[in-house]
Design a protein around this motif. Sequence first.
Motif, short mmCIF file in Angstrom:
data_model
loop_
_atom_site.label_atom_id
_atom_site.label_comp_id
_atom_site.label_asym_id
_atom_site.label_seq_id
_atom_site.Cartn_x
_atom_site.Cartn_y
_atom_site.Cartn_z
N GLY A 3 25.13 51.07 5.23
CA GLY A 3 25.75 50.55 4.02
C GLY A 3 26.70 49.40 4.31
O GLY A 3 26.61 48.74 5.35
N ASP A 4 27.65 49.17 3.38
CA ASP A 4 28.63 48.10 3.54
C ASP A 4 29.59 48.42 4.69
O ASP A 4 29.75 49.57 5.09
CB ASP A 4 29.41 47.92 2.24
CG ASP A 4 28.53 47.37 1.12
OD1 ASP A 4 27.51 46.73 1.44
OD2 ASP A 4 28.87 47.60 -0.05
N VAL B 205 30.44 44.11 11.54
CA VAL B 205 30.18 43.15 10.47
C VAL B 205 29.13 42.13 10.86
O VAL B 205 28.93 41.85 12.04
CB VAL B 205 31.49 42.43 10.07
CG1 VAL B 205 32.50 43.42 9.53
CG2 VAL B 205 32.07 41.66 11.25
N SER B 206 28.49 41.60 9.86
CA SER B 206 27.55 40.49 10.06
C SER B 206 28.30 39.20 9.72
O SER B 206 28.84 39.06 8.61
CB SER B 206 26.32 40.64 9.15
OG SER B 206 25.62 41.83 9.45
N GLY C 166 29.67 41.12 14.63
CA GLY C 166 29.35 42.19 15.56
C GLY C 166 30.52 43.08 15.91
O GLY C 166 30.35 44.11 16.55
N ALA C 167 31.72 42.70 15.47
CA ALA C 167 32.91 43.51 15.76
C ALA C 167 33.14 44.53 14.65
O ALA C 167 32.66 44.38 13.53
CB ALA C 167 34.13 42.62 15.93
N ALA C 168 33.93 45.54 14.96
CA ALA C 168 34.26 46.57 13.96
C ALA C 168 35.76 46.86 13.95
O ALA C 168 36.18 47.87 13.40
CB ALA C 168 33.48 47.85 14.26
N PRO D 270 38.21 38.74 1.18
CA PRO D 270 37.38 38.20 0.11
C PRO D 270 35.88 38.50 0.29
O PRO D 270 35.11 38.36 -0.65
CB PRO D 270 37.64 36.69 0.19
CG PRO D 270 38.03 36.46 1.62
CD PRO D 270 38.78 37.68 2.04
N THR D 271 35.52 38.95 1.50
CA THR D 271 34.08 39.15 1.77
C THR D 271 33.72 40.56 2.19
O THR D 271 32.54 40.90 2.30
CB THR D 271 33.63 38.17 2.88
OG1 THR D 271 34.49 38.31 4.03
CG2 THR D 271 33.68 36.73 2.39
N ILE D 272 34.72 41.41 2.45
CA ILE D 272 34.46 42.80 2.82
C ILE D 272 35.20 43.71 1.85
O ILE D 272 36.40 43.54 1.62
CB ILE D 272 34.94 43.11 4.26
CG1 ILE D 272 34.41 42.10 5.26
CG2 ILE D 272 34.51 44.53 4.66
CD1 ILE D 272 34.95 42.30 6.67
#
Length: 275
Positions: free
Chosen positions: A29-30, A63-64, A99-101, A128-130
């Motif tokens: 998912g997100d 993340v992408s 690629g980081a979390a 703003p994007t996550i």
Amino acid sequence: MKKIIFLLGIFLTFAIVACKPEEEVFYDGDSYVHFQTESQNVFAVAGTPYTDAKIDYGTVQPVSGNHQVKLVLDKTKSTAVEGVDFQILNNNTSEIAAGAANGQFTVRVMSATMSQTPKVAVFKIESPTIASAVFSKQLTVNMSLTCPVSFFVGTGIFKNTEAYWSTVGKNYTLQNVTTGGVNQFVIKGYMDDGGDLKVNYNPTTFAVSIPVQSTGYFEPGYGYAYASDPSSGPASTYNPCTRTLSLKVWWSIRNTAGTVIAQYNASATEVFVGQ
């Protein structure tokens, strides 16, 4: 016999099924951004201009692409003032790479406006994007002042501002020594015979204890006067930030066996303040 074999077969089948490795669960998912904890303590060190503290955050999955994440103060819930008590470096922004979390913010806490009473900063995390996660979306940071022993000792000159045994207003040299793993403050030349008053201290709890020690003063008809901890009542302490050593002393007379046979004061107050 067939019945036994049949039951054994069932048992082996059950055992094989039971031992089958669990299938791995994957989340697709997100990413969802969140703090790594919900509360944090930050201590500014007296004698330094500021202390930089790291605020950790993460995402549910890597993340992408690169994303910007902001640390936002909730003024309605905070007593610490941004721009006065602290700053969030890099314009309140952190970037989490593809690629980081996880990532970090840096909060700079100003020593000059801190005290030993904590100021509270409540933060929110935004991007703003996550999207924000439904958990750990608020962080409470308690900001306060701490003072190392070196700050407490300072120049080493301490005034006896409240006294029973000595003279009010007299200055003494205080030294910090460690002997055999025991931390001690040594007040030079305090005793009647020119000896030192030695007290043990705990740098974590700021508690102070007074080992039994002779003052060097001999009371005619009785014996030598001694200093020690009171048998009851308030304990001795020190405040590393106000540079105050507050002693509660049992001034007594002991015989050669060390037994108390008389006393001057069961819990006299002796206060020393760094100059």
